[in-house]
Design a protein around this motif. Structure first.
Motif, short mmCIF file in Angstrom:
data_model
loop_
_atom_site.label_atom_id
_atom_site.label_comp_id
_atom_site.label_asym_id
_atom_site.label_seq_id
_atom_site.Cartn_x
_atom_site.Cartn_y
_atom_site.Cartn_z
N UNK A 390 14.69 -21.58 -0.10
CA UNK A 390 16.09 -21.16 -0.09
C UNK A 390 17.02 -22.36 -0.23
N UNK A 391 16.67 -23.46 0.42
CA UNK A 391 17.48 -24.68 0.30
C UNK A 391 17.51 -25.16 -1.15
N UNK A 392 16.35 -25.18 -1.78
CA UNK A 392 16.27 -25.62 -3.18
C UNK A 392 17.05 -24.67 -4.08
N UNK A 393 16.87 -23.36 -3.90
CA UNK A 393 17.57 -22.39 -4.73
C UNK A 393 19.08 -22.49 -4.56
N UNK A 394 19.53 -22.63 -3.32
CA UNK A 394 20.97 -22.76 -3.07
C UNK A 394 21.53 -24.05 -3.65
N UNK A 395 20.77 -25.12 -3.55
CA UNK A 395 21.20 -26.41 -4.08
C UNK A 395 21.36 -26.34 -5.60
N UNK A 396 20.39 -25.73 -6.27
CA UNK A 396 20.45 -25.64 -7.72
C UNK A 396 21.50 -24.64 -8.19
N UNK A 397 21.70 -23.58 -7.42
CA UNK A 397 22.73 -22.60 -7.78
C UNK A 397 24.12 -23.20 -7.75
N UNK A 398 24.27 -24.31 -7.03
CA UNK A 398 25.57 -24.97 -6.91
C UNK A 398 25.61 -26.28 -7.72
N UNK A 399 24.74 -26.35 -8.74
CA UNK A 399 24.80 -27.47 -9.67
C UNK A 399 23.87 -28.61 -9.38
N UNK A 400 23.07 -28.53 -8.32
CA UNK A 400 22.18 -29.61 -7.99
C UNK A 400 20.88 -29.56 -8.78
N UNK A 401 20.18 -30.68 -8.84
CA UNK A 401 18.88 -30.75 -9.48
C UNK A 401 18.17 -31.99 -8.93
N UNK A 402 16.88 -32.15 -9.23
CA UNK A 402 16.15 -33.31 -8.68
C UNK A 402 16.81 -34.66 -8.98
N UNK A 403 17.46 -34.76 -10.13
CA UNK A 403 18.06 -36.04 -10.50
C UNK A 403 19.31 -36.36 -9.67
N UNK A 404 20.01 -35.33 -9.19
CA UNK A 404 21.25 -35.56 -8.45
C UNK A 404 21.02 -35.69 -6.95
N UNK A 405 19.80 -35.48 -6.50
CA UNK A 405 19.51 -35.56 -5.06
C UNK A 405 19.23 -37.00 -4.68
N UNK A 406 20.04 -37.61 -3.83
CA UNK A 406 19.80 -39.01 -3.44
C UNK A 406 18.55 -39.14 -2.60
N UNK A 407 17.77 -40.16 -2.83
CA UNK A 407 16.55 -40.41 -2.07
C UNK A 407 16.73 -41.67 -1.23
#
Length: 407
Positions: A390-407
């Motif tokens: 759900x966290x991943x789906x919500x993040x992507x639904x709001x424009x997020x993707x693996x490249x934009x997630x800070x590590x």
């Protein structure tokens, strides 16, 4: 077309009309009335659905999962997260020394590696408490898997040998006391004679462990669970709590154990639990995770059924969330209790639809699920995986993707 003739008494007589238009105005009225009734029923069902759907979705510990293939579905593997079957349900976070020793003890049934590890772990810290719990839990699980019988050695035999060969070893005594507590909760029902007998034995074991290490807070922390199970009077519980505060005033694990006693479902109330948690947060030293205590108090008093869609964005939840987030940001990276707080944060952040912050917690805790709230589920790994998806789906639904997630 055929109709139903309505007699003078208003009852249908079952005969066909005697002409093209005979009886049709009356019959039409009947059909219209029936149609209106059906329409009202359908409208009522739709309205009922709007009321019940949030109820069913918001039962404590349950949340709707996006079906595979759904447009909103996302793949956690894209972020390098562990497969569900790879999630470790034993601990909230990594402790490689503990895992290595557990493997040795369980394969060889020799307790000496466990004794050595505990002897080298600081008595006043959180990590020793977690390791005592882990060894006790391993012995309890072994016993459940292999209860023994004619010609069979019961599981957890290494703990019995440890107590027999080193009866005054403080580590072994603490593990034995915690083992008895876990056995009481797992194998019997509170309030029964069996439960009380095991808990009384655990209480005596706590006393023995305290004698072998007078300055060690752990025997008293273990007794907090005994106090909850046996229903200590508040004066006795407070005396026990003072012993812990004298030895480890900022011990997060001890505060979490004490919080249960003050909860509404045990021997306190919502107000007493909130007061206890807020007082702990107020006196927390800089960098302490005690500032997250109010969030645990909120969790312990979540309604079984929540009819308010904005509950997880309410003032009380938001305030507790901000306190926990501040505690996490201020804590030492190696604090053993940090993972516990992050797991609970993930639960609340997903419920509050704060997707980016939830993803940030996942980056730190993924791979281990031995913490609240997942351990309350029948399948902790599956429950964690639902929230992660759900966290991943919500993040992507709001424009997020693996490249934009800070590590």
């Amino acid at each position: 077309m055929v109709g139903v003739r309505v007699g003078e008494d208003g009852e249908a007589d079952g005969s066909f009309p005697q002409g093209r238009d005979a009886g049709w105005p009356i019959v039409g009225a009947v059909w219209f009335a029936w149609g209106m009734e059906i329409l009202w029923v359908l409208m009522a069902l739709v309205l009922l659905g709007f009321v019940l759907l949030p109820v069913l979705r918001r039962r404590r510990g349950m949340i709707e999962q996006v079906a595979p293939g759904h447009p909103d579905a996302a793949d956690p593997a894209d972020y390098g997260f562990a497969l569900e079957e790879e999630l470790d349900i034993r601990m909230p976070g990594p402790d490689q020394d503990l895992l290595d020793v557990l493997d040795v003890v369980q394969h060889t049934q020799d307790y000496r590696a466990a004794r050595q590890l505990l002897a080298g772990t600081g008595a006043e810290g959180e990590r020793r408490w977690q390791r005592v719990q882990a060894f006790a839990g391993a012995a309890s699980l072994e016993l459940r898997q292999r209860p023994g019988g004619v010609g069979q050695t019961p599981g957890g035999q290494w703990l019995r040998v440890w107590r027999a060969e080193a009866p005054k070893d403080a580590g072994g005594a603490a593990v034995h006391a915690e083992f008895l507590v876990q056995q009481a909760w797992r194998t019997s029902t509170p309030g029964t004679d069996e439960f009380r007998i095991i808990m009384e034995e655990a209480r005596a074991a706590c006393g023995d462990a305290a004698l072998f290490a007078p300055d060690d807070p752990i025997p008293h922390i273990i007794e907090l669970s005994v106090a909850r199970g046996l229903g200590y009077p508040r004066s006795d519980f407070e005396q026990l709590w003072l012993k812990i505060l004298d030895r480890a005033p900022a011990h997060m694990g001890a505060h979490l154990a004490a919080l249960h006693y003050w909860c509404e479902k045990w021997h306190g109330s919502r107000e007493l639990a909130y007061s206890f948690a807020e007082a702990a947060a107020a006196r927390a030293p800089r960098g302490s995770l005690l500032a997250a205590m109010p969030l645990f108090a909120v969790f312990e008093h979540l309604p079984e059924v929540n009819l308010v869609s904005s509950f997880y964005r309410s003032e009380v939840v938001t305030k507790a969330l901000h306190g926990a987030l501040h505690a996490v940001h201020s804590a030492r990276p190696d604090d053993p209790m940090l993972a516990h707080v992050r797991h609970l944060l993930l639960f609340f952040l997903v419920r509050a639809e704060r997707w980016a912050e939830a993803m940030n917690q996942l980056l730190h805790i993924d791979g281990h699920v031995g913490a609240l709230p997942w351990t309350l589920a029948a399948d902790p790994a599956a429950e964690f995986a639902v929230y992660r998806a759900l966290a991943v789906a919500g993040y992507e639904a709001n424009g997020g993707n693996p490249a934009t997630l800070p590590h």
